[in-house]
Enzyme design. Sequence first.
Site, PDB file in Angstrom:
ATOM      1  N   TYR A   2       0.847  -1.193   0.000  1.00  0.00           N
ATOM      2  CA  TYR A   2       0.000   0.000   0.000  1.00  0.00           C
ATOM      3  C   TYR A   2       0.880   1.239   0.000  1.00  0.00           C
ATOM      4  O   TYR A   2       2.002   1.208  -0.521  1.00  0.00           O
ATOM      5  CB  TYR A   2      -0.998  -0.036   1.160  1.00  0.00           C
ATOM      6  CG  TYR A   2      -2.179   0.859   0.848  1.00  0.00           C
ATOM      7  CD1 TYR A   2      -2.989   0.579  -0.254  1.00  0.00           C
ATOM      8  CD2 TYR A   2      -2.434   2.006   1.572  1.00  0.00           C
ATOM      9  CE1 TYR A   2      -4.026   1.421  -0.603  1.00  0.00           C
ATOM     10  CE2 TYR A   2      -3.479   2.845   1.238  1.00  0.00           C
ATOM     11  CZ  TYR A   2      -4.265   2.556   0.143  1.00  0.00           C
ATOM     12  OH  TYR A   2      -5.286   3.393  -0.207  1.00  0.00           O
TER      13      TYR A   2
ATOM     14  N   ARG B 280      -8.994  10.924  -8.091  1.00  0.00           N
ATOM     15  CA  ARG B 280      -8.132  11.590  -7.108  1.00  0.00           C
ATOM     16  C   ARG B 280      -7.362  10.514  -6.334  1.00  0.00           C
ATOM     17  O   ARG B 280      -7.641  10.224  -5.177  1.00  0.00           O
ATOM     18  CB  ARG B 280      -8.973  12.433  -6.138  1.00  0.00           C
ATOM     19  CG  ARG B 280      -8.149  13.370  -5.261  1.00  0.00           C
ATOM     20  CD  ARG B 280      -8.918  13.794  -4.032  1.00  0.00           C
ATOM     21  NE  ARG B 280      -9.279  12.667  -3.189  1.00  0.00           N
ATOM     22  CZ  ARG B 280      -8.455  12.118  -2.293  1.00  0.00           C
ATOM     23  NH1 ARG B 280      -7.219  12.569  -2.152  1.00  0.00           N
ATOM     24  NH2 ARG B 280      -8.857  11.101  -1.553  1.00  0.00           N
TER      25      ARG B 280
ATOM     26  N   LYS C 204      -6.292  -1.990  -0.914  1.00  0.00           N
ATOM     27  CA  LYS C 204      -7.156  -1.868   0.267  1.00  0.00           C
ATOM     28  C   LYS C 204      -7.730  -3.215   0.673  1.00  0.00           C
ATOM     29  O   LYS C 204      -7.790  -3.551   1.862  1.00  0.00           O
ATOM     30  CB  LYS C 204      -8.297  -0.887  -0.026  1.00  0.00           C
ATOM     31  CG  LYS C 204      -7.892   0.562  -0.083  1.00  0.00           C
ATOM     32  CD  LYS C 204      -7.753   1.180   1.309  1.00  0.00           C
ATOM     33  CE  LYS C 204      -7.493   2.674   1.219  1.00  0.00           C
ATOM     34  NZ  LYS C 204      -7.383   3.323   2.520  1.00  0.00           N
TER      35      LYS C 204
ATOM     36  N   GLU D 240     -13.560   5.002  -2.656  1.00  0.00           N
ATOM     37  CA  GLU D 240     -12.134   5.266  -2.473  1.00  0.00           C
ATOM     38  C   GLU D 240     -11.612   6.202  -3.555  1.00  0.00           C
ATOM     39  O   GLU D 240     -11.767   5.943  -4.746  1.00  0.00           O
ATOM     40  CB  GLU D 240     -11.360   3.945  -2.518  1.00  0.00           C
ATOM     41  CG  GLU D 240      -9.954   4.034  -2.000  1.00  0.00           C
ATOM     42  CD  GLU D 240      -9.884   4.268  -0.502  1.00  0.00           C
ATOM     43  OE1 GLU D 240      -8.992   5.021  -0.061  1.00  0.00           O
ATOM     44  OE2 GLU D 240     -10.712   3.694   0.239  1.00  0.00           O
ATOM     45  N   ASP D 241     -11.018   7.302  -3.126  1.00  0.00           N
ATOM     46  CA  ASP D 241     -10.307   8.221  -4.022  1.00  0.00           C
ATOM     47  C   ASP D 241     -11.174   8.790  -5.143  1.00  0.00           C
ATOM     48  O   ASP D 241     -10.740   8.911  -6.294  1.00  0.00           O
ATOM     49  CB  ASP D 241      -9.058   7.539  -4.595  1.00  0.00           C
ATOM     50  CG  ASP D 241      -7.960   7.415  -3.540  1.00  0.00           C
ATOM     51  OD1 ASP D 241      -8.125   7.987  -2.456  1.00  0.00           O
ATOM     52  OD2 ASP D 241      -6.948   6.752  -3.804  1.00  0.00           O
TER      53      ASP D 241
ATOM     54  N   ASP E 296     -13.595   5.981   2.867  1.00  0.00           N
ATOM     55  CA  ASP E 296     -12.397   5.918   3.696  1.00  0.00           C
ATOM     56  C   ASP E 296     -11.674   7.253   3.741  1.00  0.00           C
ATOM     57  O   ASP E 296     -11.074   7.605   4.761  1.00  0.00           O
ATOM     58  CB  ASP E 296     -11.459   4.825   3.172  1.00  0.00           C
ATOM     59  CG  ASP E 296     -10.348   4.511   4.145  1.00  0.00           C
ATOM     60  OD1 ASP E 296     -10.630   4.412   5.357  1.00  0.00           O
ATOM     61  OD2 ASP E 296      -9.193   4.358   3.715  1.00  0.00           O
ATOM     62  N   ASP E 297     -11.721   8.009   2.668  1.00  0.00           N
ATOM     63  CA  ASP E 297     -11.037   9.303   2.638  1.00  0.00           C
ATOM     64  C   ASP E 297     -11.700  10.299   3.583  1.00  0.00           C
ATOM     65  O   ASP E 297     -11.016  11.109   4.215  1.00  0.00           O
ATOM     66  CB  ASP E 297     -11.035   9.868   1.219  1.00  0.00           C
ATOM     67  CG  ASP E 297     -10.402   8.909   0.228  1.00  0.00           C
ATOM     68  OD1 ASP E 297      -9.234   8.553   0.420  1.00  0.00           O
ATOM     69  OD2 ASP E 297     -11.088   8.488  -0.725  1.00  0.00           O
TER      70      ASP E 297
ATOM     71  N   ASN F 232      -0.654  11.819   1.485  1.00  0.00           N
ATOM     72  CA  ASN F 232       0.063  10.705   0.854  1.00  0.00           C
ATOM     73  C   ASN F 232       0.256  10.988  -0.632  1.00  0.00           C
ATOM     74  O   ASN F 232      -0.520  11.728  -1.229  1.00  0.00           O
ATOM     75  CB  ASN F 232      -0.742   9.413   1.022  1.00  0.00           C
ATOM     76  CG  ASN F 232      -0.735   8.915   2.455  1.00  0.00           C
ATOM     77  OD1 ASN F 232       0.297   8.878   3.095  1.00  0.00           O
ATOM     78  ND2 ASN F 232      -1.903   8.538   2.952  1.00  0.00           N
TER      79      ASN F 232
END
Length: 654
Positions: free
Chosen positions: A202, A255, A273, A345-346, A368-369, A510
Amino acid sequence: MISLNGSSFLQQQQPSICKSCGTFDEARRSPVAFVTLRSKPNGRCRVASDGNGRVLVDGALNEDGSSSSSSSSSSSSSVLELDSKSSGGGPDVYGEDRASEDQLVTPWAVSVASGYSLLRDPHHNKALAFSEKERDAHYLRGLLPPVVVSQDLQVKKIMHSLRQYQVPLQKYMAMTDLQETNERLFYKLLIDHVEELLPVVYTPTVGEACQKYGSIFRRPQGLFISLKEKGKILEVLKNWPQRNIQVIVVTDGERILGLGDLGCQGMGIPVGKLSLYTALGGVRPSACLPVTIDVGTNNENLLKDEFYIGLRQRRATGEEYDELLHEFMTAVKQIFGEKVLIQFEDFANHNAFELLEKYGTTHLVFNDDIQGTASVVLAGLIAALKFVGGTLADQRFLFLGAGEAGTGIAELMALEMSKQTNVPVEEARKKIWLVDSKGLIVNSRWESLQQFKKPWAHEHEPINELVDAVKVIKPTVLIGTSGVGRTFTEDVVEAMAALNDKPIILALSNPTSQSECTAEEAFKWSQGRAIFASGSPFDPVQYKGKTLVPGQANNAYIFPGLGLGLIMSGAIRVHNDMLLAASEALAAQVTQENFDKGLIFPPFTDIRKISAQIAADVAAKAYELGLATRLPQPKDLVKYAESCMYSPTYRSYR
């Protein structure tokens, strides 16, 4: 014995072809542990089931297509007998749960004439660890060298090989190859060496892997759903071989971490993930589904890249985008049911908030973000204040970054402060200030603010520079979620150190290149007084003869345990109180010994125990809120969580 189209082994998830009629059976449409064929009177194939989701051996086809029967006792002894009640979800078809470690399993889907394909089935392959008895029973003689080795020796050998690589991406590719050839060994390796390998599978390495995904692409993982599949997503989902899916991680690649729009190549994120869902949270690999929604990309470099694997067009937006996502969400619920967890996610800010708001009341969804980052950061703050002294309500918070992560963390902190002090959440928000690309978010900017930023607009004069905001707002906690590297400059950190004896500085962006500052910079510029954590890992820092260990506010502390808790309780919705329960459970795992080393998070070596405790507390909250459907509630939720966890230990085959 039968041979099917030149290959004698048929994986459980693959459709079988009847030689007498040339048709596919439908066994792959059901979650079964053992599949065989028997002939119908008209010569076409059907499957015999015991009514419990298991397909029993009731006969085999001879080479001429006729049926030869076998005894019922032989059939039943070949079926994988596992109690689905001991699992976190549906039937444990591969014998993956810890509770089933000692049970014999049958790695075959039909009677076979060769074990060649067994060695190429990642679910069941053990390579040199097949015993002498197994080599005889499953036609492996001559297909392997004569030596028999243990799984532990295999782990030792692979770790030795991985450590020879100097480039992290090479380690990533080697781990991916292992996952696709020997699933249990992959997870055994990751669990046993989690602190060393987490940065490989990850962040930060996964960011580079996504950037170069087209170049390093070898075999597809997960489902790729593009605009070409619009109107056919239900059928696309049916192409996935498993039906007992419990967790889906989905991205549209717009993103990816702090790297921007990577389009279809964002698939590395869902795959990574879900590897952590299994390794850290114990969710079965067979219950995980990575998905990428490909609506194009606005990344010109990718559009010109001959190795790019996605649609070569600009991103679809508006109604076209919304319709595709809605079709996907509807089809997922129809195929996998009400209780499948969908983790966004993202996604870009504008879509992330809208999707969470739109489907939060109709699906089991989690971002999660927004929520995972918030939960892990809140846990770190609770842990830090436990040792430094004071409460959340005593602090003043300043964020650099007002996107998904920043506003998500801010909102969860406000909810926790409201809970602790019994004040309205609107009042709690007044202690939290956010800075975006245009400066401090204040009321005078109200008309131009995006909707999700408006709750954080306070009455104050505009301030453009972060260092000026630090001097005026006088925060005790500085949090970076900007996605822009080196924005916590020496002036900023020194200003925080001048205001606070123990400034709390969290540089969360990150990958490592996008971190607001390094651990060394934070400690050096604060004279070694900062309580520091980052999103990506940093090495320990030597400062004036003392070793300072930076913490890592990694979402992997939270989402695997949260997911397991939702699954094992049969929750139908995610509630904010579950996120608070997860934060409090994680914070409780931090010891004085950890804090003395500078850590506000526990070591990852204990992550499975931590995840079990988080899962238990999340499940308890689901039962308390009336959102759990798996009844009755287990008496000991921690032990139940541990029993549900996937075990990578090799199974013994009949």
